[in-house]
Structures are given as structure tokens and as C-alpha cells.
Design a protein around this motif. Structure first.
Motif, short mmCIF file in Angstrom:
data_model
loop_
_atom_site.label_atom_id
_atom_site.label_comp_id
_atom_site.label_asym_id
_atom_site.label_seq_id
_atom_site.Cartn_x
_atom_site.Cartn_y
_atom_site.Cartn_z
N LEU B 133 0.81 -1.22 0.00
CA LEU B 133 0.00 0.00 0.00
C LEU B 133 0.84 1.27 0.00
N VAL B 134 2.08 1.17 0.49
CA VAL B 134 2.89 2.39 0.56
C VAL B 134 3.25 2.91 -0.82
N PHE B 135 3.07 2.07 -1.84
CA PHE B 135 3.37 2.53 -3.20
C PHE B 135 2.21 3.33 -3.79
N LEU B 136 1.05 3.25 -3.11
CA LEU B 136 -0.17 3.81 -3.70
C LEU B 136 -0.05 5.31 -4.03
N PRO B 137 0.39 6.15 -3.08
CA PRO B 137 0.46 7.58 -3.39
C PRO B 137 1.37 7.86 -4.59
N LEU B 138 2.51 7.16 -4.62
CA LEU B 138 3.47 7.35 -5.69
C LEU B 138 2.87 6.93 -7.04
N VAL B 139 2.21 5.79 -7.03
CA VAL B 139 1.62 5.27 -8.26
C VAL B 139 0.54 6.23 -8.78
N MET B 140 -0.26 6.75 -7.83
CA MET B 140 -1.33 7.65 -8.25
C MET B 140 -0.76 8.97 -8.75
N LEU B 141 0.33 9.39 -8.12
CA LEU B 141 0.99 10.61 -8.54
C LEU B 141 1.53 10.47 -9.96
N TRP B 142 2.12 9.32 -10.24
CA TRP B 142 2.75 9.12 -11.54
C TRP B 142 1.75 8.77 -12.64
N LEU B 143 0.76 7.92 -12.29
CA LEU B 143 -0.10 7.39 -13.34
C LEU B 143 -1.53 7.91 -13.28
N GLY B 144 -1.85 8.74 -12.29
CA GLY B 144 -3.17 9.32 -12.22
C GLY B 144 -4.20 8.35 -11.68
N LEU B 145 -5.47 8.64 -11.94
CA LEU B 145 -6.55 7.86 -11.35
C LEU B 145 -7.15 6.88 -12.34
N GLY B 146 -6.53 6.73 -13.50
CA GLY B 146 -7.12 5.88 -14.54
C GLY B 146 -6.76 4.42 -14.39
N LEU B 147 -6.86 3.73 -15.50
CA LEU B 147 -6.66 2.28 -15.54
C LEU B 147 -5.26 1.87 -15.11
#
Lengths: 256, 282
Positions: B133-147
Motif C-alpha cells: 500500500l505504501v506505493f499507492l500515493p506514488l503510483v497515483m501521482l505518476w499514473l493518475g486515477l485511470g486504468l
């Protein structure tokens, strides 16, 4: 005449991690003639199986020459095939697909593979079991598959590493008779490793006795018993005389 | 094998002889008890609001099985469910597929090569020890809220069970069999294809089963915390509007899909292990 397989002053030392080196072979000499059935008997750990693996091309000797028809053995090749002690069948493959293993790796097309494997299924007496998996076969049948697989690639030399050691005594007797029948039919040079003196005499043209580790040839016995051989031959005086001689050569090498 | 089967058969028949009338009940007892307790729970749940008068405030947080069933029916009948379901399914499917495509070959490679193993092992250990789960903010920051943020979260979750199990299976490869195929001229690729991967298959399937669980979890987490659409988003939005029946509908869809996927893995496992001896203990 060039020998089929020749070993000259072969030495090999294993260096397992966390343990001291093990000298398996030292100054080992051997000549195997074309079409000959030669057995090696020797105490456990004398390096007889190791030498088979050198001939097979899976391990390299540290020094000395191992030649196949005068050429050094550099690795595995289709002119040699091994019948393994614990059968070595791929458990997820059927009888037919196990027999085709070598042909597949040789690049033989599927249709042709099927023809060859069917022929060898018949030769080793496994008709009707083509689609069976190894776990559905008895030990004797498994080794029939092992034998058919080794023969399928049509090698010049058959290497047999205590092939019947995992079988019960009666099955072993039957398989020995079968092996001789197949050997006559397939006409291969056989280098056979065993613990059993009687087995070696019954099958072979010559029997080599090896010393204990580091192993080398101690004595070679010519087995001048007529062929074809039958089970009754094992109770003849000539047979027992050979058995006694070989036992005398072997017994000093055995440490309990 | 056949011997043990005969023994089992003999045991079964002596059982029947001892208690002929009980045999049918014996066979269906586990299933009957399981289904019976579920039905009992649903009936009690359904009866609660009819027997007890719930306050208006409590009713807001309450639903009944019949309401949930009705809502489920409506969601499918109107086709309303297909868009969020499709979004979730593609995030799940793509992420899982990617984790198999990467994890399986990589597991074989590091299982076979000491050098590669020494190079990659620190990363695997570190990544695997870190909560996904700690990757979640980073992933959302980089790839947005899409697929693709969803795909990446699913991928990170599902990769390690497959990778680590494949690696373990490969390390356990039968050395004799490797020598057998080598003696017939097999190169490293043939060794992997003919011995190492089939031998590791039970480990890989077990890894896949774990990976599916992680992948579903990945979808849910990604959709709860940052996605534009999907089943999880539908559930969160419904909860905000006190549509408890819709939340339950989403929950049931997730549960049924997970069960179906587990069943699929089981079927796959059975198909791939036809060569294996049957054990009495199973």
C-alpha cells in the motif's frame, strides 16, 4: 583398429563445497571394442559410475584422454546414450513421449518420432502402455522405457549405470534376459556398470574389476561362455569358476 | 496406488454394510450442513427488521438479503453494473497477466542463475518486505486515477507470489532429470522447458492462487483510495449515499468473482497434474 571407447590414464577429483576433495579416478585405463558388451564391477564409490558420466559427456576428467572412435569426448552426443539407475523418466510425460525425448532434442519431426517410438515400444515389450505415465508402471516397465529411450536415438554405445539395481531379484533376472535379446537385435556396444558379479558374467563378453577409490582397472576377465545364453548357464561349473575368480579379485577392494 | 485404492474401497463398503441406512446422509452431510447454516443466517437476517422495530436512524445503515437480491437484479438488468465491472476486471486482468508474464520467466532465470540471483535478490527481499500500500500515493501521482495506476498496483501485489514461488520450484528441480535431458543434448532453454518448469508447476500454481488474492485486493484498494470508476468506486460512492444494499451487492460480486477464480485455478491444477499419482490422503 581404433577402439570404440578408449580411456587413457584418466584421473578425476571431485571438489565438493564444504568438504575435502574426493579422488574418484586415478590412472584409469579401458578399451571397449565395437559391438562388445563390457561390464565394470567394483566396490561402492570406486568411480565406475563417474567414468560412465565422463563417457556420456556430462563431466570432464581432470587429466588423461577419453576417446570415442579416436576422438576426444567434448560433451553429450547422439552417438552415446545412457540408461539411468533410477530410470530418470520425466514423470509428466507418457511412455511414448518419454521415449521420444532424445529424438525431440535431435530435431526429428513429430511424425517420424512417433514411428520410431512405436517401434521401440514393441521391441521392449510395452505395447498397450504407450499412453501410461511412469507412476502407473512397475519398476521393470520403467526401465524398459529407459532402455527404449536410450535406443531410440540409435546411438553406437549404450551406457548402463546399474540399470537393474532398483528392481527386485526376479524382475532383475527377467530384465537381464530381455537385455540380451534386445542387445542381439539392436547390435550396440554396451558399457555396463553393476555391483553384481553374476549379472556381469551372465551379460558380458568381458568383465573389468576396479580397485577401491581412487579407482582404476584391477583385472579384466574374458567371459568365453557361448551365446545365446540362458538362465541354466548360471549353474554350470564354468560359470561358477568365473564367479569365484572375480570374487577373489574384488573382495580385497571392499571395505566395510 | 491401486492397492491403497482397493483398501479405501473396502473400507467404504464395510462402512456401508455396518450402517446401510446412513450412507446417503453420510455423503451429503458436509454440503447439507454448510448450505443449511448459510440459509439459516439469511433467514434470521431477513426476519430481524420484521420482528424488531428498528429506529429510523438504524434503518439507514441496514439492509436485508431480499433488498440486496433486488438491487443485484436491478444492477444487472439495467446494465448499470457492466461499466464499473468492466473497469475493475480490466485492471485486474491486465495487472495479473503482466505479473505472470514478468514473474514466471524472471523466477526461472534467477532460480537457474546464481549470478542473477545475487544481483536481484536484494530488490526482491526489500520489495516483498514492504507493504504494497505504501506505493499507492506514488503510483497515483505518476499514473493518475485511470486504468494504469490500478494495473500497476495489481501488478506489484501479484508479482511477488508468482516470482518467489516460481523461484522456489525452480530451485527444487530434480538434478537427475536435468542430467538426463542434458545427456540427450538439451541446452539451458530445453532444460527449463522440459524439466524445470514442469517440475515447478505445483509451486507456480500455488503462487498463482496467492497472486489472485493479492490482485483482487489491489483492485479494491486502488478503487477505494483513488480511481475514477470501478466496482470499488461504486461501493464507496454508494456508502456515501447510505445505499447499503448497493455496497452489499458490490461485496457479493467481489466474493463470487474471487470464488470463481479460485475454482478456475483448481481446474487448471487438475488438468496440469494428470500425470501425478493419486494420493489417498486427498
Amino acid at each position: 583398429m581404433v577402439a570404440c571407447i578408449e580411456g587413457r590414464n584418466v584421473s578425476l577429483t571431485f571438489r565438493p563445497p564444504n568438504r575435502g576433495p574426493v579422488r574418484a579416478l586415478q590412472g584409469f585405463d579401458i578399451d571397449v571394442q565395437d559391438g562388445e558388451f563390457l561390464s565394470i564391477v567394483g566396490p561402492s564409490g570406486c568411480g565406475k559410475s563417474t567414468f560412465l558420466n565422463v563417457v556420456l559427456g556430462l563431466i570432464k576428467a581432470d587429466s588423461g584422454d577419453v576417446l570415442m572412435r579416436g576422438k576426444p569426448i567434448a560433451g553429450p552426443g547422439t552417438d552415446r546414450a545412457m540408461v539411468f539407475q533410477e530410470f530418470g523418466l520425466l514423470p509428466w510425460r507418457t511412455v511414448l513421449n518419454n521415449i521420444e525425448l532424445g529424438l525431440e532434442l535431435k530435431g526429428v519431426p513429430a511424425g517420424q518420432r512417433r514411428d520410431v517410438s512405436q517401434r521401440f515400444v514393441q521391441m521392449v515389450g510395452l505395447s498397450g502402455f504407450e499412453g501410461h505415465y511412469p507412476h502407473e508402471l512397475s519398476g521393470g516397465m520403467k526401465q524398459r522405457v529407459g532402455l527404449a529411450r536410450a535406443l531410440a536415438t540409435d546411438p553406437d554405445v549404450l551406457l548402463m549405470d546399474e540399470p537393474f539395481a532398483a528392481l527386485d531379484a526376479q524382475t532383475r533376472d527377467v530384465m537381464q534376459v530381455e537385455l540380451l535379446r534386445i542387445w542381439h537385435e539392436a547390435k550396440k556396444t554396451v558399457l555396463f556398470v553393476t555391483h553384481q558379479i553374476e549379472e556381469a558374467i551372465y551379460l558380458s563378453d568381458r568383465v573389468m574389476v576396479m580397485t577401491k577409490r581412487p579407482g582404476h582397472a584391477k583385472k579384466i576377465f574374458a567371459i568365453d561362455l557361448p551365446r545365446p545364453r540362458d538362465y541354466e548357464m548360471r549353474v554350470t561349473p564354468e560359470f561358477n569358476e568365473l564367479k569365484l575368480q572375480i570374487w577373489h579379485a574384488l573382495k580385497d577392494e571392499i571395505t566395510v | 496406488m491401486s492397492e491403497s485404492r482397493t483398501i479405501k474401497a473396502a473400507l467404504a463398503s464395510s462402512d456401508e454394510l455396518a450402517a446401510p441406512g446412513k450412507s446417503l446422509w453420510h455423503r451429503i452431510e458436509p454440503a447439507a450442513l454448510g448450505i443449511g447454516s448459510i440459509v439459516a443466517l439469511l433467514v434470521v437476517w431477513e426476519l430481524v427488521p420484521r420482528l424488531i422495530t428498528l429506529s429510523a436512524g438504524t434503518k439507514l445503515f441496514f439492509t436485508t438479503p431480499s433488498q440486496v437480491a433486488g438491487t443485484l437484479w436491478r444492477l444487472f438488468a439495467t446494465g448499470e453494473i457492466w461499466t464499473p465491472l468492466g473497469v475493475s476486471a480490466s485492471g485486474f486482468g491486465l495487472g495479473l497477466l503482466l505479473s505472470i508474464v514478468v514473474g514466471l520467466p524472471l523466477g526461472v532465470l534467477i532460480g537457474r542463475s546464481r549470478t542473477l540471483n545475487d544481483m536481484i535478490d536484494p530488490f526482491i527481499t526489500a520489495f516483498n518486505a514492504t507493504p504494497r500500500l505504501v506505493f499507492l500515493p506514488l503510483v497515483m501521482l505518476w499514473l493518475g486515477l485511470g486504468l494504469w495506476s490500478k494495473v500497476l498496483i495489481v501488478f506489484i501485489g501479484a508479482l511477488f507470489p508468482i516470482l518467489i514461488n516460481t523461484y522456489e520450484g525452480v530451485r527444487n528441480a530434480d538434478k537427475v532429470l536435468i542430467n538426463v535431458v542434458r545427456s540427450f543434448g538439451a541446452k539451458e532453454w530445453d532444460i527449463a522447458r522440459l524439466v524445470v518448469v514442469p517440475n515447478a508447476m505445483p509451486y507456480i500454481i500455488a503462487g498463482l492462487r496467492l497472486a489472485i488474492g493479492r490482485a483482487v485486493l489491489g483492485v479494491v484498494v486502488a478503487e477505494f483510495f483513488g480511481s475514477e470508476s470501478g466496482l470499488g468506486v461504486m461501493m464507496v460512492q454508494a456508502a456515501g449515499r447510505y445505499q447499503v444494499d448497493v455496497v452489499f451487492s458490490g461485496l457479493i460480486i467481489f466474493a463470487v468473482l474471487s470464488l470463481a477464480l479460485t475454482a478456475m485455478v483448481q481446474i487448471l491444477e487438475q488438468r496440469l497434474s494428470r500425470w501425478r499419482p493419486v494420493h489417498v490422503s486427498e
